[in-house]
Design an enzyme around this catalytic site. Sequence first.
Site, PDB file in Angstrom:
ATOM      1  N   LEU A  80       0.827  -1.226   0.000  1.00 25.53           N
ATOM      2  CA  LEU A  80       0.000   0.000   0.000  1.00 25.53           C
ATOM      3  C   LEU A  80       0.851   1.262   0.000  1.00 25.53           C
ATOM      4  O   LEU A  80       2.020   1.247   0.388  1.00 25.53           O
ATOM      5  CB  LEU A  80      -0.972  -0.003   1.183  1.00 25.53           C
ATOM      6  CG  LEU A  80      -0.432  -0.077   2.608  1.00 25.53           C
ATOM      7  CD1 LEU A  80       0.174   1.228   3.050  1.00 25.53           C
ATOM      8  CD2 LEU A  80      -1.551  -0.476   3.539  1.00 25.53           C
TER       9      LEU A  80
ATOM     10  N   CYS B  57      10.079   3.949   3.417  1.00 28.15           N
ATOM     11  CA  CYS B  57      10.305   2.684   2.704  1.00 28.15           C
ATOM     12  C   CYS B  57      11.429   2.737   1.678  1.00 28.15           C
ATOM     13  O   CYS B  57      12.428   2.037   1.833  1.00 28.15           O
ATOM     14  CB  CYS B  57       9.009   2.218   2.041  1.00 28.15           C
ATOM     15  SG  CYS B  57       7.807   1.639   3.250  1.00 28.15           S
TER      16      CYS B  57
HETATM   17  N1  NAD Z   1       4.468   2.743   5.857  1.00 29.18           N
HETATM   18  C1  NAD Z   1       4.238   2.181   4.682  1.00 29.18           C
HETATM   19  O1  NAD Z   1       3.665   2.787   3.777  1.00 29.18           O
HETATM   20  C2  NAD Z   1       4.669   0.769   4.410  1.00 29.18           C
HETATM   21  C3  NAD Z   1       4.351   0.177   3.175  1.00 29.18           C
HETATM   22  C4  NAD Z   1       4.782  -1.119   2.909  1.00 29.18           C
HETATM   23  C5  NAD Z   1       5.522  -1.796   3.862  1.00 29.18           C
HETATM   24  N2  NAD Z   1       5.826  -1.196   5.035  1.00 29.18           N
HETATM   25  C6  NAD Z   1       6.619  -1.952   6.003  1.00 29.18           C
HETATM   26  O2  NAD Z   1       5.830  -2.198   7.148  1.00 29.18           O
HETATM   27  C7  NAD Z   1       6.624  -2.175   8.322  1.00 29.18           C
HETATM   28  C8  NAD Z   1       6.067  -1.168   9.303  1.00 29.18           C
HETATM   29  O3  NAD Z   1       6.081   0.118   8.713  1.00 29.18           O
HETATM   30  P1  NAD Z   1       5.369   1.364   9.419  1.00 29.18           P
HETATM   31  O4  NAD Z   1       5.564   2.526   8.536  1.00 29.18           O
HETATM   32  O5  NAD Z   1       3.985   0.993   9.827  1.00 29.18           O
HETATM   33  O6  NAD Z   1       6.295   1.494  10.719  1.00 29.18           O
HETATM   34  P2  NAD Z   1       6.021   2.313  12.066  1.00 29.18           P
HETATM   35  O7  NAD Z   1       7.357   2.475  12.684  1.00 29.18           O
HETATM   36  O8  NAD Z   1       5.180   3.496  11.774  1.00 29.18           O
HETATM   37  O9  NAD Z   1       5.129   1.331  12.936  1.00 29.18           O
HETATM   38  C9  NAD Z   1       5.648   0.197  13.544  1.00 29.18           C
HETATM   39  C10 NAD Z   1       5.018   0.049  14.928  1.00 29.18           C
HETATM   40  O10 NAD Z   1       5.567  -1.126  15.517  1.00 29.18           O
HETATM   41  C11 NAD Z   1       5.699  -0.885  16.909  1.00 29.18           C
HETATM   42  N3  NAD Z   1       6.673  -1.816  17.483  1.00 29.18           N
HETATM   43  C12 NAD Z   1       7.999  -1.880  17.218  1.00 29.18           C
HETATM   44  N4  NAD Z   1       8.576  -2.855  17.955  1.00 29.18           N
HETATM   45  C13 NAD Z   1       7.592  -3.433  18.680  1.00 29.18           C
HETATM   46  C14 NAD Z   1       7.547  -4.469  19.648  1.00 29.18           C
HETATM   47  N5  NAD Z   1       8.655  -5.124  19.968  1.00 29.18           N
HETATM   48  N6  NAD Z   1       6.356  -4.765  20.206  1.00 29.18           N
HETATM   49  C15 NAD Z   1       5.249  -4.094  19.864  1.00 29.18           C
HETATM   50  N7  NAD Z   1       5.212  -3.113  18.977  1.00 29.18           N
HETATM   51  C16 NAD Z   1       6.371  -2.770  18.393  1.00 29.18           C
HETATM   52  C17 NAD Z   1       6.155   0.556  16.982  1.00 29.18           C
HETATM   53  O11 NAD Z   1       5.910   1.104  18.263  1.00 29.18           O
HETATM   54  C18 NAD Z   1       5.311   1.204  15.877  1.00 29.18           C
HETATM   55  O12 NAD Z   1       4.104   1.733  16.386  1.00 29.18           O
HETATM   56  C19 NAD Z   1       8.047  -1.857   7.851  1.00 29.18           C
HETATM   57  O13 NAD Z   1       8.757  -3.044   7.673  1.00 29.18           O
HETATM   58  C20 NAD Z   1       7.817  -1.185   6.512  1.00 29.18           C
HETATM   59  O14 NAD Z   1       8.915  -1.326   5.641  1.00 29.18           O
HETATM   60  C21 NAD Z   1       5.401   0.055   5.339  1.00 29.18           C
END
Ligand code: NAD
Length: 432
Positions: free
Chosen positions: A139, A249
């Site tokens: 997404l 990303c």
């Molecule tokens: N943001 C995007 O558009 C997007 C799109 C595709 C893929 N991704 C992938 O998805 C993943 C997450 O991205 P995001 O942007 O949502 O990241 P983010 O950092 O905004 O959110 C991750 C969440 O995980 C929580 N977290 C981390 N360690 C934890 C633990 N041990 N226990 C509980 N909670 C924990 C953090 O507090 C945070 O709220 C990444 O690998 C990213 O590459 C993101």
Amino acid sequence: MVQGTCLAESGNDVVCIDKVVDKIEGLKRGRLPIYEPGLGEQVHRNQRDGRLKFTTDLAEGIAEAEIVFIAVGTPQADDGGADLSGVWAVGRQVAESLSSPKIIVVKSTVPVGTNAELARRMAEVSKFPVDVASNPEFLKEGAAIEDFNKPDRVVVGVRRPEVADRLHALYAPFLRTDRPFLVMSPESAEMTKYVANCLLATKISFINEMANLCEAYGADVNEVRRGIGHDQRIGFHFLHPGVGYGGSCFPKDIRAVIHMARSKGLQARMMESVDEVNEAQKDVLFRKIEAYFERTLPERTIAIWGLAFKPRTDDIREAPALVLIDTLLKAGVELRVHDPEALANVREIYGDRLTYCDRPYGALEQADALVIATEWNEFRNPDFEVMLRLLRHPVIFDGRNVFEPARVTALGFAYHGIGRAATAVASATRPG
Ligand SMILES: NC(=O)c1ccc[n+]([C@@H]2O[C@H](COP(=O)([O-])OP(=O)(O)OC[C@H]3O[C@@H](n4cnc5c(N)ncnc54)[C@H](O)[C@@H]3O)[C@@H](O)[C@H]2O)c1
């Protein structure tokens, strides 16, 4: 947030778990930690109807679950690779807390081999069998709900077909328009996500490099885009020149691939160039501003419209606007900044070093120039007469080619876009 909310919206019972107490407490009271169009309404409705819950207690959160998604961040580590500490930590906690067999799905973007390693680590700890599956996320921030509801495709990487069947049932409501559900090995699924992002980032660096060439030779990259885009082998998508890609990303994923290649004794030469071109592109606007104001730059006040790494999000992670802000501050420039959603996040970094303006026109008061760093829709058709009245110098540095040069120059602005020759008016109004 998006995964959990959209799955609740399609009738599933979902518990979202995070270790950050503030986020979860805020969510319980209906306060979202991020801005994403349409997300708030769906969170509130599903919370009210009892399908969407929030907790910091992982054991309690997963107790009833059949499927557990791991969607923690995988930021860039010091060596350029992906920092997987969050994935390992959550995997371990889930394995320790299991009270029945479950499917564990890795949503986070992770290097190839992570699913296999996670399965190995969890099996060491868990009393129950676990299936670890990969389900990369495609997404786009700013259109995340729409992308989730109407995905181009869903990719899953599994070891057993039964796991794919369970995931297919979960995603079936989103695939009604015959979108493909692609089943492959976890390794291929992990790689698919990186290859997709590598190609998208390559397109951006490619068109930026071509834009700089266009500019040097007096061609207009927008005309060139039209000239190439109708070729069906090329197309128009993702070929918009600008100030470089940012966000949570592309930068880290491209570097993770470079690191993955090195770990196998290979060199990802194209990706190294893509990264290098992108870093240089973040400096393009500053060089134009510096060339325009010359030695008078430190006395100037500049307005910036758009700070988030892209429109329709408040996400400023690796945003090119921040690189520009840093360089302009270093050069002694006063900055008046505006963004429809990201001001609070920017204020957390810069405090009182910037003037924050709730309205776009407010940022222009007593400014010597306007810079557009992010192409929010509301910047596309502004009241140019008001802008001319407010700006001390009618000069626009358009980092996203939002405006038509002919239109704004006819109104009396000097205009500097990306990949387009600077307008003649520029020299006429150039400050002494
Ligand atoms: N943001 C995007 O558009 C997007 C799109 C595709 C893929 N991704 C992938 O998805 C993943 C997450 O991205 P995001 O942007 O949502 O990241 P983010 O950092 O905004 O959110 C991750 C969440 O995980 C929580 N977290 C981390 N360690 C934890 C633990 N041990 N226990 C509980 N909670 C924990 C953090 O507090 C945070 O709220 C990444 O690998 C990213 O590459 C993101």
